[in-house]
Design a protein around this motif. Structure first.
Motif, PDB file in Angstrom:
ATOM      1  N   MET A  62      40.761  36.126  44.077  1.00 22.65           N
ATOM      2  CA  MET A  62      41.828  36.827  43.377  1.00 22.65           C
ATOM      3  C   MET A  62      41.680  38.336  43.565  1.00 22.65           C
ATOM      4  O   MET A  62      42.673  39.062  43.779  1.00 22.65           O
ATOM      5  N   ALA A  63      40.438  38.830  43.500  1.00 25.76           N
ATOM      6  CA  ALA A  63      40.195  40.259  43.700  1.00 25.76           C
ATOM      7  C   ALA A  63      40.471  40.669  45.142  1.00 25.76           C
ATOM      8  O   ALA A  63      41.024  41.747  45.399  1.00 25.76           O
ATOM      9  N   GLU A  64      40.113  39.817  46.085  1.00 25.44           N
ATOM     10  CA  GLU A  64      40.366  40.114  47.500  1.00 25.44           C
ATOM     11  C   GLU A  64      41.859  40.154  47.805  1.00 25.44           C
ATOM     12  O   GLU A  64      42.306  40.909  48.670  1.00 25.44           O
ATOM     13  N   GLU A  65      42.633  39.376  47.055  1.00 25.58           N
ATOM     14  CA  GLU A  65      44.078  39.317  47.274  1.00 25.58           C
ATOM     15  C   GLU A  65      44.853  40.256  46.346  1.00 25.58           C
ATOM     16  O   GLU A  65      46.082  40.264  46.372  1.00 25.58           O
ATOM     17  N   GLY A  66      44.123  41.015  45.529  1.00 31.49           N
ATOM     18  CA  GLY A  66      44.781  41.898  44.572  1.00 31.49           C
ATOM     19  C   GLY A  66      44.003  43.172  44.346  1.00 31.49           C
ATOM     20  O   GLY A  66      43.320  43.671  45.244  1.00 31.49           O
ATOM     21  N   ILE A  67      44.074  43.685  43.136  1.00 33.10           N
ATOM     22  CA  ILE A  67      43.393  44.926  42.772  1.00 33.10           C
ATOM     23  C   ILE A  67      42.281  44.630  41.771  1.00 33.10           C
ATOM     24  O   ILE A  67      42.502  43.941  40.766  1.00 33.10           O
ATOM     25  N   ARG A  68      41.099  45.161  42.060  1.00 36.70           N
ATOM     26  CA  ARG A  68      39.963  45.057  41.133  1.00 36.70           C
ATOM     27  C   ARG A  68      39.788  46.414  40.459  1.00 36.70           C
ATOM     28  O   ARG A  68      39.668  47.444  41.125  1.00 36.70           O
ATOM     29  N   PHE A  69      39.776  46.413  39.131  1.00 31.42           N
ATOM     30  CA  PHE A  69      39.684  47.656  38.363  1.00 31.42           C
ATOM     31  C   PHE A  69      38.233  47.925  37.957  1.00 31.42           C
ATOM     32  O   PHE A  69      37.523  47.007  37.544  1.00 31.42           O
ATOM     33  N   THR A  70      37.823  49.184  38.048  1.00 34.69           N
ATOM     34  CA  THR A  70      36.451  49.547  37.687  1.00 34.69           C
ATOM     35  C   THR A  70      36.384  50.438  36.442  1.00 34.69           C
ATOM     36  O   THR A  70      35.302  50.738  35.967  1.00 34.69           O
ATOM     37  N   ASP A  71      37.532  50.874  35.932  1.00 39.69           N
ATOM     38  CA  ASP A  71      37.563  51.714  34.726  1.00 39.69           C
ATOM     39  C   ASP A  71      38.662  51.201  33.797  1.00 39.69           C
ATOM     40  O   ASP A  71      39.581  51.907  33.426  1.00 39.69           O
ATOM     41  N   PHE A  72      38.514  49.929  33.431  1.00 46.85           N
ATOM     42  CA  PHE A  72      39.503  49.248  32.607  1.00 46.85           C
ATOM     43  C   PHE A  72      38.859  48.896  31.269  1.00 46.85           C
ATOM     44  O   PHE A  72      37.768  48.310  31.233  1.00 46.85           O
ATOM     45  N   SER A  73      39.515  49.249  30.166  1.00 48.93           N
ATOM     46  CA  SER A  73      38.919  49.050  28.849  1.00 48.93           C
ATOM     47  C   SER A  73      39.862  48.341  27.890  1.00 48.93           C
ATOM     48  O   SER A  73      41.081  48.410  28.029  1.00 48.93           O
TER      49      SER A  73
END
Length: 454
Positions: A62-73
């Motif tokens: 899912m992350a490879e096919e989309g956006i992975r967030f690193t500063d999400f709260s």
């Protein structure tokens, strides 16, 4: 004295009396939206965020096919206010919440005049459903069916709680573990002590099973979510899939129990990952993937005191209950093939508060105009335009810390701390002594904001 259970007919009348004018919209005009919400899953608990000892192939894909967030709260590091923030786009303090959670003996819940994502989208013709944990009040007036959801299947609060003997039982309610209707409705016993971890399963406003077999709950949530998708594939829908795991006590089905190197916690996460794969595959099988935005995230950080039964916040400091990053910063993945660009990592500051205004905009409508909304419209972020991410004036952590840009100020009984998250997301270097004026300004802002929210 508690209100009596509302009748089904009255519930339908209340749902019809929405402050929004319902507009029929075809699925082709607006996206379906699915939010998958884990419980107590930490920042480091997925493979694509560095987890070890188990695998999460579906979420990694899912992350490879989309956006992975690193500063999400999330808006809080504990579940009730966190869930309220997600659904309303507002800090729970705005309606007087005290930062704690609701229990089966409580008579309160999130006020019904708070407007949820479900109510906003329902007014645009969406079918709305929740599968899983609610935890915003278990009495009839506070349940999902009175907050814009057409369908509800799940546990009304955390899976380590017990039952309210006054809850409405379905005529064909199933009793497990040799328990009876009399056991459920016996108000003479200490339910917290006698029936802890024995929680009810609800359909609509009725208990249909008690206690639910929690080893089957992740699988049953996945199956019910798939049914909802298929049943509503011809029209736009909003599905809130709020898993009970990996909140303790942990349970995994026989298909996953004992399979991972990490023990029961790893087994639970692998089954959670499987359930996400089932949802995404159902979208593909029904040719809905290009018109469905799916977001996976967690309500707060890991419950570290549970040790082997808890996850990890990775390199972040602390976990659940805390105002440090490990309490509120969580994994988040957005997926919609053809719309959300593939293979990107986003470091823009984003939040569950942003869901309501963003989903409203995607549905060609607006958030409620009669109240303050703390979330921001992040459609540009979901389109991959990270440099156009909206900037928030402040971000609040349980009323104990405030963030402005990359600066974060924390005030507790022991000491005052100032961090710069751009270079120190681990919150290991207290800069209070180096930047006293900034710290003082942020302290004043924290006081001002918390007073304004009351």
């Amino acid at each position: 004295m508690r209100m009596r259970n509302l009748s089904t007919k009255l519930i339908l009348c209340l749902l019809a009396a929405t402050p929004f004018a319902v507009t029929a919209v075809s699925a082709a005009e607006t996206p379906n939206i699915i939010v998958i919400y884990a419980d107590d899953l930490g920042y480091g608990d997925l493979g694509c965020y560095g987890a070890e000892g188990y695998t999460t192939p579906n979420l990694d894909r899912m992350a490879e096919e989309g956006i992975r967030f690193t500063d999400f709260s999330t808006s809080s590091s504990i579940c009730t206010p966190s869930r309220a923030g997600l659904l309303t786009g507002r800090y729970a303090q705005r309606w007087g919440h005290d930062g704690k959670v609701y229990f089966p003996h409580h008579d309160n819940g999130m006020p019904t005049d708070e407007v949820t994502i479900a109510e906003v989208l329902k007014a645009k013709g969406y079918q709305t459903g929740i599968v899983g944990k609610w935890h915003l009040g278990h009495l009839p007036e506070f349940l999902p069916t009175n907050q814009g959801f057409d369908f509800y299947f799940g546990i009304p609060y955390s899976n380590d709680m017990w039952q309210d003997p006054e809850a409405k039982l379905a005529e064909d309610v199933v009793f497990n573990a040799n328990l009876t209707r009399e056991d459920f409705q016996n108000e003479e016993v200490d339910n917290k002590k006698l029936h802890r971890n024995q929680v009810p399963l609800m359909l609509g406003n009725e208990v249909i099973e008690w206690p639910v077999d929690q080893s089957q709950i992740t699988r049953r949530y996945a199956e019910k979510a798939k049914e909802f998708i298929v049943a509503n594939k011809a029209e736009p829908f909003f599905l809130y899939l709020a898993h009970s795991m990996p909140h303790t006590p942990l349970f995994a089905s026989d298909a996953f129990n004992g399979k991972s190197e990490r023990g029961l916690f790893g087994d639970v996460i692998e089954e959670l990952d499987w359930s996400v794969g089932e949802v995404l595959q159902t979208l593909r099988d029904n040719e809905l993937e290009k018109n469905t935005l799916v977001i996976f995230t967690s309500d707060n950080g890991p419950w570290l005191s549970k040790k082997d039964h808890a996850g990890t916040a990775g390199s972040l400091r602390d976990g659940k209950f805390s105002a440090y990053e490990g309490g509120c910063r969580v994994p988040c993945i957005a997926w919609q093939p053809g719309t959300v660009p593939a293979g990107l990592t986003c470091d823009a500051q984003t939040s569950t508060l942003d869901f309501l205004p963003t989903f409203a905009a995607l549905a060609n409508t607006q958030p409620p105009q009669d109240r303050e909304i703390d979330g921001l419209d992040i459609r540009e972020v979901l389109a991959g335009n990270f440099d156009q991410a909206p900037q928030r004036d402040f971000f609040l952590y349980r009323g104990k810390a405030i963030r402005q840009g990359d600066w974060k100020y924390i005030e507790n009984k022991k000491r005052k701390q100032l961090f710069n998250l751009s270079s120190d997301k681990e919150e290991s270097k207290n800069l209070f002594g180096q930047f006293p004026e900034r710290a003082q300004d942020m302290a004043k802002q924290l006081t001002k904001v918390t007073e304004q929210l009351k």
